[in-house]
Enzyme design. Structure first.
Site, mmCIF file in Angstrom:
data_model
loop_
_atom_site.group_PDB
_atom_site.id
_atom_site.type_symbol
_atom_site.label_atom_id
_atom_site.label_comp_id
_atom_site.label_asym_id
_atom_site.label_seq_id
_atom_site.Cartn_x
_atom_site.Cartn_y
_atom_site.Cartn_z
ATOM 1 C CE LYS A 64 8.277 5.573 -2.002
ATOM 2 N NZ LYS A 64 7.289 6.121 -2.986
ATOM 3 C CB THR A 67 2.169 9.185 1.416
ATOM 4 O OG1 THR A 67 3.400 9.100 2.120
ATOM 5 C CG2 THR A 67 1.558 10.545 1.533
ATOM 6 C CD1 TRP A 69 -4.039 1.886 1.313
ATOM 7 C CD2 TRP A 69 -2.574 1.230 2.876
ATOM 8 N NE1 TRP A 69 -4.591 0.834 1.997
ATOM 9 C CE2 TRP A 69 -3.708 0.407 2.959
ATOM 10 C CE3 TRP A 69 -1.507 1.003 3.749
ATOM 11 C CZ2 TRP A 69 -3.822 -0.621 3.896
ATOM 12 C CZ3 TRP A 69 -1.611 -0.023 4.671
ATOM 13 C CH2 TRP A 69 -2.761 -0.827 4.744
ATOM 14 C CG HIS A 131 6.259 14.194 2.216
ATOM 15 N ND1 HIS A 131 5.645 13.073 2.735
ATOM 16 C CD2 HIS A 131 6.383 13.964 0.881
ATOM 17 C CE1 HIS A 131 5.404 12.215 1.748
ATOM 18 N NE2 HIS A 131 5.827 12.740 0.623
ATOM 19 N NE ARG A 156 6.620 0.517 4.948
ATOM 20 C CZ ARG A 156 6.803 0.216 3.667
ATOM 21 N NH1 ARG A 156 7.093 1.170 2.804
ATOM 22 N NH2 ARG A 156 6.688 -1.021 3.238
ATOM 23 C CE1 TYR A 232 2.106 0.758 3.884
ATOM 24 C CE2 TYR A 232 3.527 -0.965 4.773
ATOM 25 C CZ TYR A 232 2.827 -0.411 3.715
ATOM 26 O OH TYR A 232 2.847 -1.029 2.488
ATOM 27 N NE ARG A 297 9.641 -1.721 -3.005
ATOM 28 C CZ ARG A 297 10.157 -2.727 -2.297
ATOM 29 N NH1 ARG A 297 10.701 -3.746 -2.935
ATOM 30 N NH2 ARG A 297 10.156 -2.714 -0.977
ATOM 31 C CE LYS A 298 9.074 -7.913 -2.698
ATOM 32 N NZ LYS A 298 10.040 -8.613 -1.837
HETATM 33 P P1 A3P Z 1 7.173 -0.672 -0.662
HETATM 34 O O1 A3P Z 1 8.165 0.040 -1.527
HETATM 35 O O2 A3P Z 1 7.794 -1.203 0.595
HETATM 36 O O3 A3P Z 1 6.399 -1.704 -1.367
HETATM 37 P P2 A3P Z 1 4.419 6.291 -0.186
HETATM 38 O O4 A3P Z 1 3.044 6.136 -0.663
HETATM 39 O O5 A3P Z 1 4.540 7.070 1.097
HETATM 40 O O6 A3P Z 1 5.314 6.780 -1.265
HETATM 41 O O7 A3P Z 1 4.920 4.824 0.233
HETATM 42 C C1 A3P Z 1 5.131 3.854 -0.754
HETATM 43 C C2 A3P Z 1 5.051 2.501 -0.085
HETATM 44 O O8 A3P Z 1 3.687 2.187 0.186
HETATM 45 C C3 A3P Z 1 5.571 1.411 -1.007
HETATM 46 O O9 A3P Z 1 6.111 0.412 -0.158
HETATM 47 C C4 A3P Z 1 4.289 0.970 -1.692
HETATM 48 O O10 A3P Z 1 4.362 -0.292 -2.285
HETATM 49 C C5 A3P Z 1 3.326 1.021 -0.528
HETATM 50 N N1 A3P Z 1 1.917 1.142 -0.952
HETATM 51 C C6 A3P Z 1 1.414 1.860 -1.979
HETATM 52 N N2 A3P Z 1 0.080 1.699 -2.063
HETATM 53 C C7 A3P Z 1 -0.259 0.852 -1.083
HETATM 54 C C8 A3P Z 1 -1.492 0.286 -0.684
HETATM 55 N N3 A3P Z 1 -2.621 0.552 -1.335
HETATM 56 N N4 A3P Z 1 -1.491 -0.554 0.374
HETATM 57 C C9 A3P Z 1 -0.356 -0.842 1.035
HETATM 58 N N5 A3P Z 1 0.840 -0.341 0.701
HETATM 59 C C10 A3P Z 1 0.904 0.505 -0.348
#
Ligand code: A3P
Length: 331
Positions: A64, A67, A69, A131, A156, A232, A297-298
């Site tokens: 989270k 990853t 992205w 991870h 992050r 991040y 998500r956000k």
């Molecule tokens: P939030 O839950 O705070 O919105 P991971 O990819 O490591 O599982 O992390 C997930 C987090 O990255 C989530 O954060 C998700 O919304 C955010 N995320 C996913 N795709 C993204 C993107 N293209 N750009 C920026 N943040 C992204």
């Protein structure tokens, strides 16, 4: 902490300390970190059987932390010659980033091949993800002579990683298939207070988060040519600059011509959260137990303050600060 032997075949998973309060998987404590029990055999197999190549790129992260992205950005950057980012049939428009860049330990854990290297057939350059904490990477990946490829780490703020993990866990837990992942047990509610309590004690998937981050940060300081450390929050602020840095580190720097014709911006746009979350594959597709939509998500910095009180945030900050005292690293 003593380095783990590359051959963990003798590892008795059932004898390791167990944590069952972090849904959906039970966690086992090994070599300073909490691993999802079903993945631990995969970590062992990676160490015993995976053969890295000098051209490999490993995307490493605490869950989270961005990853998904990073997977999209690295994949789009490495493969931009055969897949221009504007192409309508670009793989990232048809497949979730997790289907374009596989996790080492997860793939080994799920593979029916119990003797071979499941990534041996993939042509170079390979972009893979993990991870696994730095201290537990196979010695062949961490090799001093550079033969084990390069590592990109994304870090992050722990408060945002916790809130993101809590949302993900809650939704994943409630989704179809979670009961199967959780050995048939019905989901039970999991509050942010409970999640914080466990997280502060390091009890989270691949936690403690700050030790995970500090291990890669320390490696990036010692060997900047081997480990690139990205944040991040900085990537959100300056995506173009960070993608250029990423490309250079991966050995495929953008040419002046590419920069002038907008290639970097096109990649940033293709991989933006808004672009990815609106693709059909990410609205309706699934990974094994997880709907693709749950990965988006956000995608902002500081959302923790909408779900935790300032006192909760300060508590976690203080724990992290104390744990990292003397390391030279600060979030
Ligand atoms: P939030 O839950 O705070 O919105 P991971 O990819 O490591 O599982 O992390 C997930 C987090 O990255 C989530 O954060 C998700 O919304 C955010 N995320 C996913 N795709 C993204 C993107 N293209 N750009 C920026 N943040 C992204």
């Amino acid at each position: 902490m003593a380095a783990a032997p590359d051959d963990m075949a003798e590892l008795e998973i059932s004898s390791l300390p167990l944590e069952t309060r972090c849904p959906p998987s039970p966690l086992r404590h090994y070599s300073g970190f909490w691993f999802p029990e079903p993945i631990l055999p995969g970590v062992s197999s990676v160490r015993a059987r995976f053969s890295p190549r000098p051209s490999d790129v490993f995307l490493a992260s605490f869950p989270k932390s961005g990853t998904t992205w990073l997977k999209a950005l690295a994949f789009a950057t490495v493969h931009r010659a055969e897949h221009p980012p504007r192409a309508h049939d670009h793989p990232l428009r048809r497949r979730n980033p997790h289907d374009c860049v596989n996790y080492l330990e997860l793939t080994f854990a799920r593979s029916a091949d119990v003797h071979g290297d499941v990534f041996a057939g993939i042509p170079s350059p390979r972009v893979l993800a993990t991870h696994v904490p730095y201290s537990l990477l196979p010695a062949r990946i961490a090799a001093e002579d550079g033969s084990g490829g390069r590592i990109v780490y994304i870090c992050r703020d722990p408060k945002d990683a916790l809130v993101s993990l809590w949302f993900f866990t809650e939704k994943k837990h409630a989704a179809t298939g979670a009961a199967e992942a959780n050995a048939g047990k019905p989901p039970k509610p999991y509050t942010i207070e409970e999640a914080l309590e466990l997280f502060c004690d390091g009890r989270a998937i691949y936690g403690p988060q700050w030790h995970h981050v500090a291990g890669y940060w320390e490696a990036s300081r010692r060997r900047p040519e081997k480990v690139l450390f990205l944040r991040y929050e900085e990537m959100l602020r300056e995506p173009v600059e960070n993608v250029r840095k990423l490309a250079e580190f991966m050995g495929c720097a953008f040419t002046d011509d590419e920069v002038a014709t907008g290639m970097v911006k096109d990649i940033v746009e293709l991989c933006s959260i808004d672009a990815l979350k609106n693709l059909e594959v990410n609205k309706s597709g699934t990974q094994k137990y997880v709907k693709n939509e749950l990965f988006f998500r956000k995608g902002v910095a500081g959302d923790w303050s909408n779900h935790m009180t300032p006192a909760m945030g300060e508590r976690l900050d203080k724990i992290v600060e104390e744990a990292l005292q003397g390391s030279g690293f600060a979030f």
